[in-house]
Write a protein that holds these residues in place. Structure first.
Motif, short mmCIF file in Angstrom:
data_model
loop_
_atom_site.label_atom_id
_atom_site.label_comp_id
_atom_site.label_asym_id
_atom_site.label_seq_id
_atom_site.Cartn_x
_atom_site.Cartn_y
_atom_site.Cartn_z
N PHE A 66 -7.88 -11.51 -16.61
CA PHE A 66 -6.56 -10.92 -16.38
C PHE A 66 -6.17 -11.18 -14.93
N SER A 67 -4.99 -10.74 -14.53
CA SER A 67 -4.55 -10.88 -13.14
C SER A 67 -4.25 -9.51 -12.56
N VAL A 68 -4.44 -9.38 -11.27
CA VAL A 68 -4.08 -8.16 -10.55
C VAL A 68 -3.44 -8.56 -9.23
N HIS A 69 -2.84 -7.60 -8.57
CA HIS A 69 -2.38 -7.83 -7.20
C HIS A 69 -2.60 -6.57 -6.37
N LEU A 70 -2.72 -6.77 -5.07
CA LEU A 70 -2.90 -5.66 -4.15
C LEU A 70 -1.54 -5.17 -3.70
N GLN A 71 -1.43 -3.85 -3.49
CA GLN A 71 -0.18 -3.32 -2.95
C GLN A 71 -0.45 -1.99 -2.24
N GLY A 72 0.18 -1.85 -1.09
CA GLY A 72 0.08 -0.62 -0.33
C GLY A 72 -1.20 -0.51 0.47
N LEU A 73 -1.14 0.32 1.50
CA LEU A 73 -2.29 0.59 2.35
C LEU A 73 -2.51 2.09 2.42
N ALA A 86 -6.66 -1.32 1.28
CA ALA A 86 -5.51 -1.90 0.59
C ALA A 86 -5.64 -1.51 -0.87
N GLY A 87 -4.56 -1.01 -1.45
CA GLY A 87 -4.60 -0.54 -2.83
C GLY A 87 -4.44 -1.66 -3.84
N VAL A 88 -4.69 -1.33 -5.09
CA VAL A 88 -4.56 -2.28 -6.20
C VAL A 88 -3.48 -1.73 -7.13
N GLY A 146 4.56 -1.35 2.58
CA GLY A 146 5.15 -2.35 1.69
C GLY A 146 4.24 -3.55 1.46
N PHE A 147 3.02 -3.53 1.99
CA PHE A 147 2.09 -4.65 1.83
C PHE A 147 1.88 -4.95 0.35
#
Length: 195
Positions: A66-73, A86-88, A146-147
């Motif tokens: 699957f795919s994921v991305h990181l977002q937020g700190l 860094a969040g997921v 907003g990362f």
């Protein structure tokens, strides 16, 4: 005894994006870029026979890539921050995979941390800084909320040995568990009559 954990290795582009965040944040101590990873299950200090049993159970798990991305700190530690992360982005596939691995580890006899899974990549861990430094760190984290990274594929899970030393931890892969390649998103499966 072997100190071990299961994790998702990160692509170079994601490591680079995280290294930029580490540079921008006033972190008292940073995780070395080559050590950045997404921990799924921390196994702790495990006797070799237990780790062998766990390895057999991990090898038997069937899960699709699957795919994921990181977002937020964020920060762990409340008023006395002790780690930056860094969040997921929420991912049902990631949650299911982690639950399977956690169950397998417990079934093998590993003493797994009972806390709820909070997927993240640790950017730095440190003793709580003085109040003024903690406030600077909190402001910097808030400014970069907003990362976000591009999605990246998760096609395997890695079992790592963690060796602690005065300069920090060293992580060595012990085993890799491939995830099944599923159909490409957005591409319909082949018509059985055309095969």
């Amino acid at each position: 005894m072997i100190r071990a954990f299961l994790a998702i290795d990160l692509p170079d582009a994601v490591r680079s994006a995280l290294a930029v965040q580490q540079f921008l944040l006033p972190l008292p101590r940073k995780v070395e870029p080559e050590n950045l990873h997404l921990t799924l299950v921390f196994l702790g200090e495990v006797p070799e026979p237990v780790l062998t049993d766990a390895h057999d159970l991990f090898s038997a798990i069937r899960s699709d890539a699957f795919s994921v991305h990181l977002q937020g700190l964020g920060l762990f530690g409340g008023n006395r921050p002790r780690a930056a992360w860094a969040g997921v982005a929420p991912s049902a596939s990631l949650t299911r995979l982690q639950a399977k691995l956690d169950h397998a580890a417990r079934s093998a006899g590993c003493k797994v941390d009972p806390r709820r899974f909070h997927p993240h990549v640790t950017l730095g861990s440190f003793a709580p800084p003085p109040a003024a430094d903690a406030m600077r760190l909190e402001r910097a984290i808030a400014a970069d909320m907003g990362f976000r990274t591009d999605p990246f594929p998760v096609s395997e899970v890695v079992l790592y040995r963690s060796t602690l030393n005065p300069k920090g931890a060293r992580y060595d892969p012990l085993a890799r568990y491939a995830l099944r390649e599923g159909p490409t998103p957005g591409v319909p499966p082949p018509d059985p009559q055309s095969i």
